[in-house]
Design a protein around this motif. Sequence first.
Motif, PDB file in Angstrom:
ATOM      1  N   HIS A 285       0.852  -1.186   0.000  1.00 19.63           N
ATOM      2  CA  HIS A 285       0.000   0.000   0.000  1.00 19.63           C
ATOM      3  C   HIS A 285       0.888   1.237   0.000  1.00 19.63           C
ATOM      4  CE1 HIS A 285      -3.884  -1.990   1.788  1.00 19.63           C
ATOM      5  NE2 HIS A 285      -3.366  -2.657   0.762  1.00 19.63           N
ATOM      6  N   LEU A 286       0.606   2.166  -0.914  1.00 25.00           N
ATOM      7  CA  LEU A 286       1.383   3.393  -1.016  1.00 25.00           C
ATOM      8  C   LEU A 286       0.649   4.522  -0.318  1.00 25.00           C
ATOM      9  CD1 LEU A 286       2.443   3.169  -4.776  1.00 25.00           C
ATOM     10  CD2 LEU A 286       3.313   1.912  -2.799  1.00 25.00           C
ATOM     11  N   GLN A 287       1.373   5.342   0.434  1.00 26.49           N
ATOM     12  CA  GLN A 287       0.792   6.458   1.174  1.00 26.49           C
ATOM     13  C   GLN A 287      -0.386   5.991   2.031  1.00 26.49           C
ATOM     14  OE1 GLN A 287       1.706   9.784   1.435  1.00 26.49           O
ATOM     15  NE2 GLN A 287       3.574   9.191   0.396  1.00 26.49           N
ATOM     16  N   ASP A 288      -0.170   4.930   2.765  1.00 28.22           N
ATOM     17  CA  ASP A 288      -1.215   4.349   3.598  1.00 28.22           C
ATOM     18  C   ASP A 288      -1.413   5.199   4.852  1.00 28.22           C
ATOM     19  OD1 ASP A 288      -3.125   2.457   3.830  1.00 28.22           O
ATOM     20  OD2 ASP A 288      -1.857   0.932   4.746  1.00 28.22           O
ATOM     21  N   SER A 289      -2.657   5.398   5.244  1.00 22.51           N
ATOM     22  CA  SER A 289      -2.965   6.243   6.390  1.00 22.51           C
ATOM     23  C   SER A 289      -3.044   5.417   7.673  1.00 22.51           C
ATOM     24  CB  SER A 289      -4.287   6.985   6.163  1.00 22.51           C
ATOM     25  OG  SER A 289      -4.591   7.820   7.250  1.00 22.51           O
ATOM     26  N   HIS A 290      -2.315   5.852   8.700  1.00 22.40           N
ATOM     27  CA  HIS A 290      -2.331   5.216  10.015  1.00 22.40           C
ATOM     28  C   HIS A 290      -2.339   6.311  11.076  1.00 22.40           C
ATOM     29  CE1 HIS A 290      -1.518   1.060   8.649  1.00 22.40           C
ATOM     30  NE2 HIS A 290      -0.831   1.655   7.685  1.00 22.40           N
ATOM     31  N   HIS A 291      -2.424   5.899  12.351  1.00 20.20           N
ATOM     32  CA  HIS A 291      -2.401   6.843  13.456  1.00 20.20           C
ATOM     33  C   HIS A 291      -1.318   6.449  14.448  1.00 20.20           C
ATOM     34  CE1 HIS A 291      -6.451   7.641  11.830  1.00 20.20           C
ATOM     35  NE2 HIS A 291      -6.205   8.882  12.239  1.00 20.20           N
ATOM     36  N   LEU A 292      -0.655   7.456  14.988  1.00 21.93           N
ATOM     37  CA  LEU A 292       0.419   7.215  15.935  1.00 21.93           C
ATOM     38  C   LEU A 292      -0.108   6.880  17.323  1.00 21.93           C
ATOM     39  CD1 LEU A 292       3.480   7.314  16.550  1.00 21.93           C
ATOM     40  CD2 LEU A 292       3.186   9.746  17.068  1.00 21.93           C
ATOM     41  N   ASP A 293      -1.185   7.524  17.743  1.00 19.11           N
ATOM     42  CA  ASP A 293      -1.688   7.370  19.110  1.00 19.11           C
ATOM     43  C   ASP A 293      -2.966   6.543  19.137  1.00 19.11           C
ATOM     44  OD1 ASP A 293      -2.993   9.402  17.694  1.00 19.11           O
ATOM     45  OD2 ASP A 293      -3.733  10.303  19.552  1.00 19.11           O
ATOM     46  N   GLU A 294      -3.300   6.061  20.327  1.00 18.94           N
ATOM     47  CA  GLU A 294      -4.491   5.223  20.484  1.00 18.94           C
ATOM     48  C   GLU A 294      -5.776   6.016  20.274  1.00 18.94           C
ATOM     49  OE1 GLU A 294      -4.213   3.388  24.280  1.00 18.94           O
ATOM     50  OE2 GLU A 294      -2.590   2.016  23.691  1.00 18.94           O
ATOM     51  N   ALA A 295      -5.742   7.314  20.524  1.00 18.29           N
ATOM     52  CA  ALA A 295      -6.932   8.137  20.330  1.00 18.29           C
ATOM     53  C   ALA A 295      -7.132   8.527  18.867  1.00 18.29           C
ATOM     54  CB  ALA A 295      -6.836   9.396  21.185  1.00 18.29           C
ATOM     55  N   ALA A 296      -6.218   8.102  17.999  1.00 16.20           N
ATOM     56  CA  ALA A 296      -6.292   8.390  16.561  1.00 16.20           C
ATOM     57  C   ALA A 296      -6.348   9.889  16.288  1.00 16.20           C
ATOM     58  CB  ALA A 296      -7.492   7.691  15.924  1.00 16.20           C
ATOM     59  N   ALA A 297      -5.594  10.667  17.073  1.00 18.42           N
ATOM     60  CA  ALA A 297      -5.546  12.108  16.875  1.00 18.42           C
ATOM     61  C   ALA A 297      -4.356  12.530  16.028  1.00 18.42           C
ATOM     62  CB  ALA A 297      -5.487  12.819  18.229  1.00 18.42           C
ATOM     63  N   VAL A 298      -3.302  11.710  15.994  1.00 13.69           N
ATOM     64  CA  VAL A 298      -2.087  12.040  15.246  1.00 13.69           C
ATOM     65  C   VAL A 298      -1.983  11.107  14.048  1.00 13.69           C
ATOM     66  CG1 VAL A 298       0.412  12.307  15.335  1.00 13.69           C
ATOM     67  CG2 VAL A 298      -0.966  12.777  17.381  1.00 13.69           C
ATOM     68  N   ARG A 299      -2.154  11.663  12.867  1.00 13.41           N
ATOM     69  CA  ARG A 299      -2.140  10.844  11.652  1.00 13.41           C
ATOM     70  C   ARG A 299      -0.727  10.758  11.091  1.00 13.41           C
ATOM     71  NH1 ARG A 299      -6.511  11.947   7.067  1.00 13.41           N
ATOM     72  NH2 ARG A 299      -7.771  11.079   8.763  1.00 13.41           N
ATOM     73  N   MET A 300      -0.411   9.612  10.518  1.00 11.41           N
ATOM     74  CA  MET A 300       0.871   9.446   9.836  1.00 11.41           C
ATOM     75  C   MET A 300       0.628   8.695   8.535  1.00 11.41           C
ATOM     76  SD  MET A 300       2.650   6.612  12.325  1.00 11.41           S
ATOM     77  CE  MET A 300       2.143   4.882  12.289  1.00 11.41           C
ATOM     78  N   LEU A 334      15.341   9.189  11.403  1.00 11.86           N
ATOM     79  CA  LEU A 334      15.348   8.007  12.264  1.00 11.86           C
ATOM     80  C   LEU A 334      14.207   8.061  13.271  1.00 11.86           C
ATOM     81  CD1 LEU A 334      19.194   7.797  12.906  1.00 11.86           C
ATOM     82  CD2 LEU A 334      17.872   6.267  11.450  1.00 11.86           C
ATOM     83  N   TYR A 335      13.979   9.244  13.850  1.00 10.21           N
ATOM     84  CA  TYR A 335      12.892   9.382  14.806  1.00 10.21           C
ATOM     85  C   TYR A 335      11.538   9.118  14.135  1.00 10.21           C
ATOM     86  CZ  TYR A 335      16.606  11.991  17.201  1.00 10.21           C
ATOM     87  OH  TYR A 335      17.791  12.379  17.767  1.00 10.21           O
ATOM     88  N   GLN A 336      11.400   9.607  12.910  1.00 14.23           N
ATOM     89  CA  GLN A 336      10.148   9.391  12.177  1.00 14.23           C
ATOM     90  C   GLN A 336       9.923   7.903  11.918  1.00 14.23           C
ATOM     91  OE1 GLN A 336      10.138  10.943   8.184  1.00 14.23           O
ATOM     92  NE2 GLN A 336       7.915  10.979   8.046  1.00 14.23           N
ATOM     93  N   MET A 337      10.981   7.201  11.468  1.00 15.43           N
ATOM     94  CA  MET A 337      10.830   5.777  11.200  1.00 15.43           C
ATOM     95  C   MET A 337      10.597   4.997  12.491  1.00 15.43           C
ATOM     96  SD  MET A 337      10.485   3.335   9.154  1.00 15.43           S
ATOM     97  CE  MET A 337      10.699   4.301   7.656  1.00 15.43           C
ATOM     98  N   LEU A 338      11.202   5.411  13.583  1.00 18.48           N
ATOM     99  CA  LEU A 338      10.957   4.762  14.874  1.00 18.48           C
ATOM    100  C   LEU A 338       9.479   4.867  15.247  1.00 18.48           C
ATOM    101  CD1 LEU A 338      11.885   3.387  17.482  1.00 18.48           C
ATOM    102  CD2 LEU A 338      12.495   5.660  18.371  1.00 18.48           C
ATOM    103  N   ALA A 339       8.876   6.031  14.998  1.00 14.55           N
ATOM    104  CA  ALA A 339       7.445   6.201  15.277  1.00 14.55           C
ATOM    105  C   ALA A 339       6.607   5.270  14.399  1.00 14.55           C
ATOM    106  CB  ALA A 339       7.041   7.654  15.056  1.00 14.55           C
ATOM    107  N   TYR A 340       6.972   5.164  13.114  1.00 16.78           N
ATOM    108  CA  TYR A 340       6.243   4.256  12.227  1.00 16.78           C
ATOM    109  C   TYR A 340       6.312   2.822  12.740  1.00 16.78           C
ATOM    110  CZ  TYR A 340       6.062   7.914   8.580  1.00 16.78           C
ATOM    111  OH  TYR A 340       5.815   9.058   7.870  1.00 16.78           O
ATOM    112  N   CYS A 341       7.508   2.363  13.060  1.00  9.01           N
ATOM    113  CA  CYS A 341       7.689   0.982  13.507  1.00  9.01           C
ATOM    114  C   CYS A 341       6.931   0.715  14.804  1.00  9.01           C
ATOM    115  CB  CYS A 341       9.175   0.671  13.700  1.00  9.01           C
ATOM    116  SG  CYS A 341      10.121   0.634  12.166  1.00  9.01           S
TER     117      CYS A 341
END
Length: 400
Positions: A285-300, A334-341
């Motif tokens: 999936h390209l440019q797939d939408s996910h959320h960083l936090d459990e409240a789904a307030a921060v999109r990545m 690196l910080y960005q990829m750490l958040a993704y992982c």
Amino acid sequence: MTQVVELVEYAPAVSLALPDAAGRALAAGDVVDAAPDPYAVGRWVLRAGSRVGAVTVTGAGVDEPVTVRVTPKVPIVRLFFLLCYSLDPAGAWRDEEVDVAEHRDLLPALAHAVERQIDRALRQGLLQGYRATEESALVVRGRIREAEQVRRRFGATLPVEVAYDEFTTDIAENRILRTAVEWLLRLSGVPRDVRRRLLHQRVRLVGVTPVVRGQRPPDWRPTRLNARYHRALHLARAVLDGSSPEHAPGELRIEGFLFDMNKLFEDFVTVALREALRGSGHTAHLQDSHHLDEAAAVRMRPDFVLYGPDGTPCAVADAKYKAERRGGFPDADLYQMLAYCTALDLREGHLIYAKGNASHTAHRVRHAGILIHQHALDLDQEPAGLLAEVEEVARRMRID
């Protein structure tokens, strides 16, 4: 007489004598970084970023047109491979390198390539198809639009509001080609011989309605019937998507064509990875939408997420159009990829750069056990070598 400003993508800033109106238009149009020179009146400091191509500023306050050309660091033939592969990886795009090799600048090369592809597409004549049409007529054709007839005619018999499918050449595919031709003909910097050939293509498309400026080009779907148009349509849409809109601070206008190298590199990497992993049993999936936090307030939005047969993420990658500097790649990546992982519950992540001092390095995050790979692609090489490097990245990502 036109003043021509030559810049190089991401090169150091230069101070140039420019009309204030032109400098303000360039700054407001997000063409280049532009600011008045604090040390000299009547001069502007210009620095090109990731956008390459050419634009021309005209209008009030600019006695002579000002053309700004931004040359990419990647050779034109390599840039065209990135573009064409990301648009249509299954196409035999290698011959495009021969087509554009004689041109040093982006706009002449693009105009030449588009004209050649349109010529090939139209050798068997214009494609025809059905177009939904609604109009007022003196005879009934197709079906009567009863609601419109009552609303507009108040019970009158004629004219009749009708809707029908018309078999015509004025269809989406031809309209896209005609619009690309018209737009290229408006731009300065198109070589005389290419302009002459574009005028010939306009004659061949004379019965087709171009898209009005400001309107969205029509959509088209690849089918067996329009197969001979595919390559021309891909390039024509690239022209329309990259055409800079007219910018009018006061009575000034900016017209031109710009590619964003950040997006071009991202598109190439993600499409090439998807092709390299095709048939592996996984879904990309390209440019797939996910959320960083459990409240789904921060999109990545990671550039590339690979899913296993059970639908769970198994790999993530992000493309960065950056070259490694003496101090290494930016830590923020690196910080960005750490958040993704972390958010995707993955043990490894992949950052893919345009150029680096080594083809691959990796960092394991303390107390987390997450391994972040940093890959570097050499864009200034033959397509086979570049795709082989992408295959190596895909091999490291593949989950067996």
